[in-house]
Design an enzyme around this catalytic site. Structure first.
Site, mmCIF file in Angstrom:
data_model
loop_
_atom_site.group_PDB
_atom_site.id
_atom_site.type_symbol
_atom_site.label_atom_id
_atom_site.label_comp_id
_atom_site.label_asym_id
_atom_site.label_seq_id
_atom_site.Cartn_x
_atom_site.Cartn_y
_atom_site.Cartn_z
ATOM 1 N N ARG A 276 0.687 -1.361 0.162
ATOM 2 C CA ARG A 276 -0.049 0.123 -0.089
ATOM 3 C C ARG A 276 0.836 1.458 -0.198
ATOM 4 O O ARG A 276 0.383 2.375 -0.959
ATOM 5 C CB ARG A 276 -0.897 0.020 1.265
ATOM 6 C CG ARG A 276 -1.809 1.277 1.300
ATOM 7 C CD ARG A 276 -2.738 1.063 2.829
ATOM 8 N NE ARG A 276 -2.979 -0.042 3.260
ATOM 9 C CZ ARG A 276 -3.986 -0.688 3.183
ATOM 10 N NH1 ARG A 276 -5.207 -0.182 2.757
ATOM 11 N NH2 ARG A 276 -4.190 -2.099 3.743
ATOM 12 N N CYS A 348 -26.555 -3.871 -7.918
ATOM 13 C CA CYS A 348 -27.695 -4.130 -7.018
ATOM 14 C C CYS A 348 -27.545 -4.736 -5.638
ATOM 15 O O CYS A 348 -27.816 -5.774 -5.057
ATOM 16 C CB CYS A 348 -28.604 -5.197 -7.797
ATOM 17 S SG CYS A 348 -29.114 -4.276 -9.494
HETATM 18 N N1 LLP Z 1 3.388 -9.260 3.154
HETATM 19 C C1 LLP Z 1 2.225 -10.177 3.243
HETATM 20 C C2 LLP Z 1 2.675 -11.168 3.645
HETATM 21 C C3 LLP Z 1 1.007 -9.632 3.249
HETATM 22 O O1 LLP Z 1 -0.133 -10.246 3.569
HETATM 23 C C4 LLP Z 1 0.727 -8.446 2.862
HETATM 24 C C5 LLP Z 1 -0.852 -7.640 2.949
HETATM 25 C C6 LLP Z 1 2.001 -7.283 2.523
HETATM 26 C C7 LLP Z 1 3.136 -7.804 2.716
HETATM 27 C C8 LLP Z 1 1.587 -5.947 2.201
HETATM 28 O O2 LLP Z 1 0.801 -5.176 3.082
HETATM 29 P P1 LLP Z 1 0.823 -3.522 2.923
HETATM 30 O O3 LLP Z 1 2.130 -3.158 2.936
HETATM 31 O O4 LLP Z 1 0.278 -3.424 1.778
HETATM 32 O O5 LLP Z 1 0.152 -3.253 4.121
HETATM 33 N N2 LLP Z 1 -7.315 -5.648 0.808
HETATM 34 C C9 LLP Z 1 -6.746 -5.012 2.115
HETATM 35 C C10 LLP Z 1 -5.322 -5.265 2.550
HETATM 36 C C11 LLP Z 1 -4.910 -6.621 2.766
HETATM 37 C C12 LLP Z 1 -3.494 -6.950 3.065
HETATM 38 C C13 LLP Z 1 -2.979 -8.250 2.987
HETATM 39 N N3 LLP Z 1 -1.745 -8.454 3.065
HETATM 40 C C14 LLP Z 1 -7.069 -3.618 2.030
HETATM 41 O O6 LLP Z 1 -7.550 -2.985 0.948
HETATM 42 O O7 LLP Z 1 -7.022 -2.792 3.029
#
Ligand code: LLP
Length: 422
Positions: A276, A348
Site C-alpha cells: 500500500r 444491486c
Molecule cells: N506481506 C504480506 C505477507 C501480506 O500479507 C501483505 C498484505 C503485505 C506484505 C503488504 O501489506 P501492505 O504493505 O500493503 O499493508 N485488501 C486490504 C489489505 C490486505 C493486505 C493483505 N496483506 C485493503 O484493501 O486494505
C-alpha cells in the site's frame, strides 16, 4: 508527494487534466502518477541507504505489469502469494532471485513453478507446508530456500480483516513452536534455512507494533543462533499505512531508521514487503455522476441524497468490504451550495457505496476522483453484475497512456459454455 492537484479549477494528475483523461478513455478508470510511484519507491530506499536490504513490493496491492516493471527497473524485488503473481512478476521482467513467496496455501504446482524460476525464498506458514516443500524440492532435485513466517502475537491496531499477527489469525507459525520447526527444517535434506519472516498486518499507522514484533523476532534469531541455526535475513513484512483522511503514518525514513537501529551490529540482510505505502496515494479512480436522486424533504427521517456514479463496489471494493474511507472530490469543483450525498454505484446491493455523507456541489455528468485508490483498488476489482473491469491509465508528466485496456463484455463470458441439449 501529492501528484493530484487543482490547477485553474480542474484536478490534474501531474500535468494532465483528469477531465481530458475521462474524455479520452471514458470512465470509470484508474489513473496513476508515475512520478508518485517513483517518488514513493525512492523515499523508501532513501531511508535504507548503506544498509544490506531488499524491498519486495507486495504484488497483491497492485499487480499491474507496468507498475511491476517500473519497480523492477528501480531494483525492487517482489512479495508474491500465488503462482499467478509469480507469472506476472516474470512477465514484467522482475528478477526471480528477488522474489519471496508468502501465503498459507501454496499448492504443489505453485511450489514447482517457484523452484523452477529460482526464487529467493519461500516464507513458510505451517509445518505441513514445510514437509510438502521438502518433498517437492526432492522430486525436482533442488534445495528450497526458506524462512519461517512467525506469528509474534502483537496487535497491529488495524481493521480486524487486515490484522495478521495475532495468535488467532490463520497466518504464520506460532511463536512457541518456531524453534522446534526450525530444527526440523534445518535437518531436512532439500530445505535450506535462510531467514525469518514476520508480517503483522496492513494499514498500520504507528511504529510500536512493528518494533514490538521485531523485538520478538530478534529474540528468536538469537535463540536459533545459539542452536547453530544461522539466520541470514530478516523479513519484516509490509504494513505501513497511508493517509486516507487524517491518519499520520510514520514516514518511511523514521520507520526505516527505527528498524535499522534495532538491527545495529547484526550481520543480517533486512527485507521489506511494502504494498500500500508504495502505490496507495499514487492512484485515483475516476468516475462520472450518472444521476442525482434527491431525498424527499417531507420524509420524517433525514432524507438521503444519492449521487449515482458509474463506478461501483466491483471496481473499488474497499468501502463495501471494510467500510474504508476514500476521499472523493470533484474534478471540476463547482461554486455554490453543497449538498450531502451518498456516493453509490449501479450494483444491486445496498452495500454498494463509495462514500457516505459527502458534502459536494454536483450536477449530473460531473466527474469525481476517488482518491488513494492505487492500492487494493484494481487488484480487488471483480466482474460482479457483469461489469467489465475499468481501464488503467498511467500519467507521466504531460503524457498519458493505457496500461490496461477496459474489459469488453464479450470477454466476460468468453469461457462459458451453454450445454447442447442431450
Ligand atoms: N506481506 C504480506 C505477507 C501480506 O500479507 C501483505 C498484505 C503485505 C506484505 C503488504 O501489506 P501492505 O504493505 O500493503 O499493508 N485488501 C486490504 C489489505 C490486505 C493486505 C493483505 N496483506 C485493503 O484493501 O486494505
Amino acid at each position: 508527494m501529492n501528484a493530484f492537484n487543482l490547477k485553474n479549477g480542474t484536478l490534474y494528475a501531474e500535468n494532465v487534466a483528469l477531465s481530458s483523461i475521462a474524455a479520452t478513455y471514458a470512465t470509470p478508470c484508474y489513473v496513476y502518477s508515475k512520478a508518485a510511484l517513483v517518488h514513493a519507491f525512492e523515499q523508501f530506499q532513501a531511508g535504507l541507504t548503506g544498509t544490506n536490504h531488499l524491498i519486495c513490493f507486495a504484488v497483491k496491492a497492485n499487480p499491474s505489469l507496468a507498475i511491476l516493471h517500473l519497480f523492477a527497473s528501480m531494483g525492487a524485488g517482489f512479495d508474491i502469494v500465488s503462482g499467478g503473481e509469480l507469472a506476472r512478476v516474470l512477465a514484467a521482467g522482475g528478477d526471480p532471485n528477488k522474489v519471496v513467496f508468502s501465503g498459507v496455501g501454496k499448492s504443489h504446482d505453485e511450489m514447482r513453478a517457484a523452484l523452477k524460476a529460482g526464487i529467493l525464498c519461500f516464507n513458510i506458514e505451517s509445518e505441513s507446508e514445510l514437509h510438502r516443500l521438502n518433498q517437492v524440492a526432492a522430486e525436482m532435485d533442488k534445495i528450497a530456500p526458506v524462512s519461517l513466517r512467525v506469528n509474534p502475537n502483537v496487535d497491529a491496531k488495524t481493521h480486524p480483516y487486515i490484522s495478521t499477527g495475532l495468535k488467532n489469525n490463520k497466518f504464520g507459525v506460532a511463536f512457541e513452536s518456531a524453534v522446534q520447526l526450525y530444527e526440523q527444517a534445518a535437518a531436512m535434506p532439500n530445505i535450506a534455512v535462510h531467514g525469518v519472516d514476520c508480517h503483522i498486518g496492513s494499514q498500520i499507522t504507528e511504529l510500536s507494533p512493528f518494533l514490538d514484533a521485531l523485538d520478538r523476532v530478534l529474540s528468536l534469531v538469537d535463540h536459533l543462533e545459539s542452536k547453530g541455526i544461522h539466520i541470514a535475513h530478516i523479513d519484516v513484512g509490509g504494513g505501513i499505512g497511508i493517509t486516507y483522511s487524517d491518519e499520520m503514518p510514520p514516514a518511511f525514513k523514521a520507520y526505516a531508521e527505527a528498524i535499522m537501529q534495532k538491527l545495529a551490529g547484526r550481520d543480517v540482510k533486512v527485507m521489506f514487503e511494502p504494498g500500500r505505502a508504495l502505490v496507495g496515494n499514487a492512484g485515483v479512480m475516476l468516475t462520472k455522476v450518472e444521476y442525482l436522486k434527491m431525498g424527499n424533504l417531507d420524509d420524517a427521517d433525514k432524507p438521503k441524497n444519492f449521487a449515482i456514479v458509474d463506478a461501483a463496489m466491483n471496481d473499488l471494493m474497499r468501502p463495501a468490504l471494510y467500510d474504508a474511507y476514500h476521499e472523493i472530490v470533484a474534478v471540476q469543483p463547482r461554486e455554490g451550495k453543497t449538498q450531502t450525498y451518498e456516493i453509490v454505484g449501479p450494483v444491486c446491493e445496498s452495500g454498494d457505496f463509495l462514500g457516505h455523507d459527502r458534502a459536494l456541489a454536483l450536477e449530473e455528468g460531473d466527474l469525481l476522483a476517488v482518491k488513494s485508490a492505487g492500492a487494493y483498488g484494481m487488484s480487488m476489482a471483480s466482474n460482479y453484475n457483469t461489469r467489465p473491469r475499468a481501464a488503467e491509465i498511467m500519467v507521466d508528466g504531460d503524457q498519458h497512456y493505457v496500461i490496461r485496456a477496459r474489459e469488453k463484455v464479450e470477454d466476460l463470458f468468453a469461457l462459458e459454455i451453454v450445454p447442447e441439449p442431450r
